[in-house]
Design a protein around this motif. Sequence first.
Motif, PDB file in Angstrom:
ATOM      1  N   TYR A 146       1.062  -1.262  -0.037  1.00  0.00           N
ATOM      2  CA  TYR A 146       0.214   0.033  -0.075  1.00  0.00           C
ATOM      3  C   TYR A 146       0.976   1.171  -0.098  1.00  0.00           C
ATOM      4  CZ  TYR A 146      -3.424   3.461   1.540  1.00  0.00           C
ATOM      5  OH  TYR A 146      -4.213   4.347   1.926  1.00  0.00           O
ATOM      6  N   LEU A 147       1.911   1.321   0.831  1.00  0.00           N
ATOM      7  CA  LEU A 147       2.958   2.232   0.792  1.00  0.00           C
ATOM      8  C   LEU A 147       3.625   2.596  -0.329  1.00  0.00           C
ATOM      9  CD1 LEU A 147       3.830   2.012   4.652  1.00  0.00           C
ATOM     10  CD2 LEU A 147       2.240   3.573   3.727  1.00  0.00           C
ATOM     11  N   TYR A 148       4.142   1.478  -0.840  1.00  0.00           N
ATOM     12  CA  TYR A 148       4.842   1.413  -2.303  1.00  0.00           C
ATOM     13  C   TYR A 148       3.830   2.012  -3.255  1.00  0.00           C
ATOM     14  CZ  TYR A 148       6.713  -0.475  -6.579  1.00  0.00           C
ATOM     15  OH  TYR A 148       7.212  -0.620  -8.049  1.00  0.00           O
ATOM     16  N   ALA A 149       2.575   1.580  -3.244  1.00  0.00           N
ATOM     17  CA  ALA A 149       1.589   1.844  -4.193  1.00  0.00           C
ATOM     18  C   ALA A 149       1.605   3.632  -4.212  1.00  0.00           C
ATOM     19  CB  ALA A 149       0.280   1.369  -4.042  1.00  0.00           C
ATOM     20  N   GLU A 150       1.489   4.093  -2.922  1.00  0.00           N
ATOM     21  CA  GLU A 150       1.172   5.461  -2.990  1.00  0.00           C
ATOM     22  C   GLU A 150       2.568   6.226  -3.463  1.00  0.00           C
ATOM     23  OE1 GLU A 150       1.098   7.217   1.256  1.00  0.00           O
ATOM     24  OE2 GLU A 150      -0.792   8.030   0.318  1.00  0.00           O
ATOM     25  N   LYS A 151       3.882   5.776  -3.465  1.00  0.00           N
ATOM     26  CA  LYS A 151       4.725   6.186  -4.126  1.00  0.00           C
ATOM     27  C   LYS A 151       4.760   6.291  -5.666  1.00  0.00           C
ATOM     28  CE  LYS A 151       8.343   4.986  -0.621  1.00  0.00           C
ATOM     29  NZ  LYS A 151       8.298   6.397   0.110  1.00  0.00           N
ATOM     30  N   LEU A 152       3.813   5.500  -6.189  1.00  0.00           N
ATOM     31  CA  LEU A 152       3.825   5.340  -7.669  1.00  0.00           C
ATOM     32  C   LEU A 152       2.797   6.237  -8.133  1.00  0.00           C
ATOM     33  CD1 LEU A 152       3.829   1.470  -8.571  1.00  0.00           C
ATOM     34  CD2 LEU A 152       5.575   3.352  -9.112  1.00  0.00           C
ATOM     35  N   THR A 153       1.777   6.867  -7.118  1.00  0.00           N
ATOM     36  CA  THR A 153       0.870   7.624  -7.622  1.00  0.00           C
ATOM     37  C   THR A 153       1.398   9.015  -8.378  1.00  0.00           C
ATOM     38  OG1 THR A 153       0.297   8.714  -5.542  1.00  0.00           O
ATOM     39  CG2 THR A 153      -0.952   6.609  -6.189  1.00  0.00           C
ATOM     40  N   PHE A 154       0.776   9.679  -9.280  1.00  0.00           N
ATOM     41  CA  PHE A 154       1.433  10.764  -9.578  1.00  0.00           C
ATOM     42  C   PHE A 154       1.470  12.136  -8.430  1.00  0.00           C
ATOM     43  CE2 PHE A 154      -0.059   9.618 -14.244  1.00  0.00           C
ATOM     44  CZ  PHE A 154       1.278   9.160 -14.625  1.00  0.00           C
ATOM     45  N   ARG A 155       0.384  11.728  -7.517  1.00  0.00           N
ATOM     46  CA  ARG A 155       0.326  12.825  -6.700  1.00  0.00           C
ATOM     47  C   ARG A 155       0.766  12.318  -5.324  1.00  0.00           C
ATOM     48  NH1 ARG A 155      -6.271  12.054  -5.673  1.00  0.00           N
ATOM     49  NH2 ARG A 155      -5.892  10.117  -4.183  1.00  0.00           N
ATOM     50  N   LYS A 156       1.527  11.296  -5.175  1.00  0.00           N
ATOM     51  CA  LYS A 156       2.014  10.837  -4.215  1.00  0.00           C
ATOM     52  C   LYS A 156       1.076  10.684  -2.964  1.00  0.00           C
ATOM     53  CE  LYS A 156       5.941  10.421  -6.387  1.00  0.00           C
ATOM     54  NZ  LYS A 156       6.249   9.319  -6.988  1.00  0.00           N
ATOM     55  N   ARG A 157      -0.008  10.251  -3.200  1.00  0.00           N
ATOM     56  CA  ARG A 157      -1.052  10.246  -2.094  1.00  0.00           C
ATOM     57  C   ARG A 157      -1.955   9.271  -2.625  1.00  0.00           C
ATOM     58  NH1 ARG A 157      -5.642  13.351  -2.275  1.00  0.00           N
ATOM     59  NH2 ARG A 157      -4.679  15.069  -3.472  1.00  0.00           N
ATOM     60  N   ASN A 158      -2.174   8.353  -1.832  1.00  0.00           N
ATOM     61  CA  ASN A 158      -2.962   7.110  -2.110  1.00  0.00           C
ATOM     62  C   ASN A 158      -4.449   7.547  -2.378  1.00  0.00           C
ATOM     63  OD1 ASN A 158      -2.219   4.686  -3.093  1.00  0.00           O
ATOM     64  ND2 ASN A 158      -1.344   3.945  -1.064  1.00  0.00           N
ATOM     65  N   LEU A 159      -5.241   6.602  -3.083  1.00  0.00           N
ATOM     66  CA  LEU A 159      -6.739   6.951  -3.149  1.00  0.00           C
ATOM     67  C   LEU A 159      -7.370   7.096  -1.854  1.00  0.00           C
ATOM     68  CD1 LEU A 159      -7.891   4.298  -5.750  1.00  0.00           C
ATOM     69  CD2 LEU A 159      -7.773   6.780  -6.200  1.00  0.00           C
ATOM     70  N   ASP A 160      -8.360   7.702  -1.791  1.00  0.00           N
ATOM     71  CA  ASP A 160      -9.321   7.778  -0.818  1.00  0.00           C
ATOM     72  C   ASP A 160     -10.581   7.096  -1.299  1.00  0.00           C
ATOM     73  OD1 ASP A 160     -11.227   9.020   1.033  1.00  0.00           O
ATOM     74  OD2 ASP A 160     -10.112  10.709   1.193  1.00  0.00           O
ATOM     75  N   THR A 161     -11.213   6.383  -0.174  1.00  0.00           N
ATOM     76  CA  THR A 161     -12.458   5.360  -0.791  1.00  0.00           C
ATOM     77  C   THR A 161     -13.413   6.289  -1.187  1.00  0.00           C
ATOM     78  OG1 THR A 161     -11.401   3.837   1.022  1.00  0.00           O
ATOM     79  CG2 THR A 161     -13.638   3.659   0.122  1.00  0.00           C
ATOM     80  N   GLN A 162     -13.477   7.544  -0.662  1.00  0.00           N
ATOM     81  CA  GLN A 162     -14.606   8.399  -1.141  1.00  0.00           C
ATOM     82  C   GLN A 162     -14.363   8.569  -2.792  1.00  0.00           C
ATOM     83  OE1 GLN A 162     -17.118   9.476   0.668  1.00  0.00           O
ATOM     84  NE2 GLN A 162     -17.917   9.865  -1.621  1.00  0.00           N
ATOM     85  N   GLU A 163     -12.893   8.770  -3.284  1.00  0.00           N
ATOM     86  CA  GLU A 163     -12.895   8.868  -4.710  1.00  0.00           C
ATOM     87  C   GLU A 163     -13.428   7.777  -5.484  1.00  0.00           C
ATOM     88  OE1 GLU A 163      -8.696  11.645  -4.976  1.00  0.00           O
ATOM     89  OE2 GLU A 163      -8.737   9.809  -3.973  1.00  0.00           O
ATOM     90  N   VAL A 164     -13.324   6.393  -4.833  1.00  0.00           N
ATOM     91  CA  VAL A 164     -13.772   5.276  -5.659  1.00  0.00           C
ATOM     92  C   VAL A 164     -15.144   5.277  -5.734  1.00  0.00           C
ATOM     93  CG1 VAL A 164     -14.010   2.789  -5.569  1.00  0.00           C
ATOM     94  CG2 VAL A 164     -11.845   4.114  -5.082  1.00  0.00           C
ATOM     95  N   ALA A 165     -15.785   5.790  -4.418  1.00  0.00           N
ATOM     96  CA  ALA A 165     -17.450   5.895  -4.295  1.00  0.00           C
ATOM     97  C   ALA A 165     -17.960   6.914  -5.455  1.00  0.00           C
ATOM     98  CB  ALA A 165     -17.794   6.240  -2.969  1.00  0.00           C
ATOM     99  N   ASN A 166     -17.212   8.138  -5.530  1.00  0.00           N
ATOM    100  CA  ASN A 166     -17.820   9.238  -6.431  1.00  0.00           C
ATOM    101  C   ASN A 166     -17.636   8.444  -7.802  1.00  0.00           C
ATOM    102  OD1 ASN A 166     -17.726  11.074  -4.199  1.00  0.00           O
ATOM    103  ND2 ASN A 166     -15.598  11.732  -4.994  1.00  0.00           N
TER     104      ASN A 166
END
Length: 273
Positions: free
Chosen positions: A208-228
């Motif tokens: 999970y922490l590695y995936a965060e480093k891979l995002t362009f914004r360096k911030r993992n997804l918020d579950t609300q973003e998925v819900a939207n």
Amino acid sequence: MSDFLNFSGKTFLVQGVANKKSVAWFIARTLEEQGARVVYAVRSEARKKTLESQLAGKSVYICDVEEEGACERLAAEVGQAGFAPLHGLVHSVAFANYSEGFKTFAETKRKDFLQATSISAFSLVELAQAFKPHLAKNASVVTIGISSLLVTPDNYGYMGPIKAALESCARFLAKSFSAGSEVRFNVLGSGPLKTSASAGIPGYLESYLYAEKLTFRKRNLDTQEVANVAAFLLSERSSGLNGTSLVVDAGLGSNYFDKEIIRLAMRPEVPKP
Ligand code: NAD
């Protein structure tokens, strides 16, 4: 523009709330905030009890998809209670037996693979077929997949191929239902989130922490973003999407060559510029 999603007066079934971190919980809450009525399906009586305060006053049904006929029973109960026509179904259910800890994919046991397939993929087919008589002509069905079916994370093991089956089932359902209706089926391919399902994956926190480093914004997804995005897929606004997979991953799938990760892998002794 104030009611862009046009949910008022509409009813959706949301399956898969385990707790307040669940993807299904965020989707249900978003639908309700936007004026929809939500009917809940949870796995067990015990789960219903633990959710008593969160779901007070709501319609909550039990459906353990591992049981043969459970989806048909659920559909009959929801239909008899007068909730039809439903404008959409949310299938947010998965199970994998990681109780024996980490194993390579090749070591997967047949019984684990078949159990996880029936709960995590085939249940979409059973749910859709059971609810067919209770769906509005243009209802939308959304299931939660993963952001990439091409990656081979060691610790996700046999769930990768099962999520591939889920996506394929959604496309074939879209085809089946196109005879006589405009019911749509789409997959929301989510990047890593913090939920109880993911917490059960061996070594998940580091992934999970590695995936965060891979995002362009360096911030993992918020579950609300998925819900939207799920709300959009459930709404008439996505009427042109059918049999697709919409990836919500904050860009991580396109960032293999992130310069910071390359530095850490190749020259960790060099300080961060
Ligand atoms: P969660 O644990 O909150 O939800 C999983 C749900 O599946 C639970 O409510 C559980 O009760 C239900 N379930 C398991 N076995 C069942 C059965 N036999 N009958 C009925 N229900 C059963 O975790 P979540 O992350 O919200 O998972 C929801 C979906 O999102 C899953 O399909 C999961 O694979 C997917 N997803 C999650 C992530 C993540 O990082 N958490 C990423 C991509 C996709």
